[in-house]
Every structure is written in structure tokens, then in C-alpha cells.
Design a protein around this motif. Structure first.
Motif, PDB file in Angstrom:
ATOM      1  N   GLY A  52      26.945  86.516  47.965  1.00  0.00           N
ATOM      2  CA  GLY A  52      27.137  86.816  49.371  1.00  0.00           C
ATOM      3  C   GLY A  52      28.419  86.275  49.957  1.00  0.00           C
ATOM      4  O   GLY A  52      28.818  86.681  51.054  1.00  0.00           O
ATOM      5  N   ASP A  53      29.091  85.361  49.260  1.00  0.00           N
ATOM      6  CA  ASP A  53      30.351  84.809  49.760  1.00  0.00           C
ATOM      7  C   ASP A  53      31.482  85.814  49.579  1.00  0.00           C
ATOM      8  O   ASP A  53      31.524  86.558  48.591  1.00  0.00           O
ATOM      9  CB  ASP A  53      30.716  83.524  49.019  1.00  0.00           C
ATOM     10  N   GLN A  54      32.430  85.813  50.495  1.00  0.00           N
ATOM     11  CA  GLN A  54      33.615  86.651  50.374  1.00  0.00           C
ATOM     12  C   GLN A  54      34.735  85.945  49.630  1.00  0.00           C
ATOM     13  O   GLN A  54      35.570  86.590  49.007  1.00  0.00           O
ATOM     14  CB  GLN A  54      34.121  87.055  51.767  1.00  0.00           C
ATOM     15  N   PHE A  55      34.745  84.617  49.707  1.00  0.00           N
ATOM     16  CA  PHE A  55      35.838  83.836  49.126  1.00  0.00           C
ATOM     17  C   PHE A  55      35.301  82.881  48.070  1.00  0.00           C
ATOM     18  O   PHE A  55      34.166  82.404  48.164  1.00  0.00           O
ATOM     19  CB  PHE A  55      36.551  83.023  50.216  1.00  0.00           C
ATOM     20  N   THR A  56      36.120  82.592  47.078  1.00  0.00           N
ATOM     21  CA  THR A  56      35.766  81.558  46.109  1.00  0.00           C
ATOM     22  C   THR A  56      36.193  80.194  46.655  1.00  0.00           C
ATOM     23  O   THR A  56      37.042  80.098  47.550  1.00  0.00           O
ATOM     24  CB  THR A  56      36.473  81.786  44.766  1.00  0.00           C
ATOM     25  N   GLU A  57      35.595  79.151  46.113  1.00  0.00           N
ATOM     26  CA  GLU A  57      35.999  77.797  46.482  1.00  0.00           C
ATOM     27  C   GLU A  57      37.465  77.569  46.132  1.00  0.00           C
ATOM     28  O   GLU A  57      38.224  76.970  46.909  1.00  0.00           O
ATOM     29  CB  GLU A  57      35.114  76.783  45.753  1.00  0.00           C
TER      30      GLU A  57
END
Length: 209
Positions: free
Chosen positions: A90-95
Motif C-alpha cells: 500500500g505504500d507509494q514510496f520505499t524507505e
């Protein structure tokens, strides 16, 4: 005969319990000791272990690590900062991407930044970093993470073929209170012993993965 056998079994069980207690205590003590160290040798790269991000904005724990990496870079510890970590469902960005963007905005040149956007836990991330190091002919790193995470991160980095030292951050929620510190040490003790026993990690477990 039965009483003697029972006594021997009791002693064996007692010795086993004592050995386990000593192992746990010695591991927790080593984690505490490593957390108090700060090693900053000149290295190929500074590696920032990822933590939660929210729509591209690093969490307070992650931000503390990134700010510490900025200071190390400014001090000339390494010419490159590597951010690492994948993304949750569900995240758009990686860490890694969020960390790289934060450091770029803070003034580190793009060619001095590398985002390794893999890994849902420390083990997967360090294996991905090890592969990235191999591709570039790098061998040494200073790891930036929370104090209590340092010993396990070092071990996993070394197992991935990296000569690793750690320079833990001294800011952020993970070091605010003694109760918080004690909880993190307990979690890291369990995680470290699990890794040494099985060679695996617990993905996605808060404070453990």
C-alpha cells in the motif's frame, strides 16, 4: 536408583536453564555495550538502515538516523550515503527512496547518494546492500541505526560480506526513556539470538525485523 536418576535429570534441567539465562544475559549485555560505542572509520559508504515513512516523509525514528548520516557525511566519514529499505503493502514510496530524497534536500549531491530499495527487514536489506557493494567494489561501511539495533545490523552486514562498524544515532524515540531502551534491548536480544540460531529474521515485526 530412581531417586538418583531423578536427581541427575533435575541437575541437567537446572544446568540447561542456567545456560539459557546466561546466554540471554550475555547477549543483552553485548547489545547494551555495542549501543554505547560510536565507530566512525573512513569507509566506502555510510549505510542508513530504513524505518517507517509516511507518503515519502521519514518517521521521527528514520529522520534521526538520516540527520546522523548527514553529520557523518559532513565529517568526511565516507563519500557516499546509502539508504536502504523496501516498502510495505500500500505504500507509494520505499524507505530507501524517502531517505535519499530527504538527504538530497538537505544538500548531499545526487551522485553521493545511493538508494537500495529492497528489503522488508534488516536481513533482506543487508543482503541487498552486500550485493550493491559487490557490484561497485566496495567493502567497508559505517552503519547508522538505533543504538539497540547496532549489534544485529553489524552481524548481518558482516555476514553479507561487508566490513561493518556502527555509529548509532543518539536522538529519536528509541532512546527517549529508560523504559523504551529496556524494551528495545529485550526485543533485540530475542531477534539476535533467533538470527544466530536460524540464520533468519522476523519480517515486519516492530523492533525485530
Amino acid at each position: 536408583m530412581g531417586v538418583r536418576a531423578g536427581s541427575l535429570v533435575g541437575r541437567a534441567v537446572g544446568a540447561l536453564v542456567l545456560a539459557v539465562v546466561l546466554l540471554v544475559v550475555s547477549t543483552a549485555t553485548a547489545i547494551w555495550w555495542t549501543a554505547r560505542q560510536d565507530s566512525q572509520p573512513t569507509s566506502d559508504a555510510i549505510v542508513v538502515l530504513g524505518s517507517a515513512q509516511y507518503n515519502g516523509v521519514p518517521s521521527s525514528i528514520f529522520e534521526a538516523r538520516l540527520e546522523h548520516a548527514l553529520a557523518l557525511y559532513a565529517d568526511g566519514v565516507a563519500p557516499v550515503v546509502v539508504t536502504v529499505g523496501g516498502k510495505a503493502d500500500g505504500d507509494q514510496f520505499t524507505e530507501a527512496e524517502s531517505g535519499r530524497a530527504y538527504l538530497a534536500e538537505a544538500g548531499i549531491p545526487e551522485d553521493a547518494l545511493l538508494a537500495v530499495e529492497e528489503g522488508v527487514d534488516t536481513l533482506e536489506s543487508m543482503r541487498a546492500v552486500g550485493a550493491a557493494f559487490d557490484e561497485r567494489g566496495w567493502s567497508s561501511a559505517v552503519l547508522v541505526t538505533d543504538p539497540w539495533h547496532a549489534m544485529r545490523a553489524e552481524r548481518m552486514a558482516e555476514d553479507a560480506g561487508i566490513t561493518a562498524d556502527s555509529s548509532p544515532t543518539r536522538q529519536g524515540p528509541a532512546v527517549q526513556t529508560r523504559a523504551t531502551q529496556f524494551r528495545y534491548i529485550l526485543r533485540e536480544t530475542a531477534a539476535y539470538l533467533l538470527y544466530r540460531a536460524t540464520g533468519e529474521s522476523i519480517a515486519g515485526a516492530p523492533g525485530i525485523g
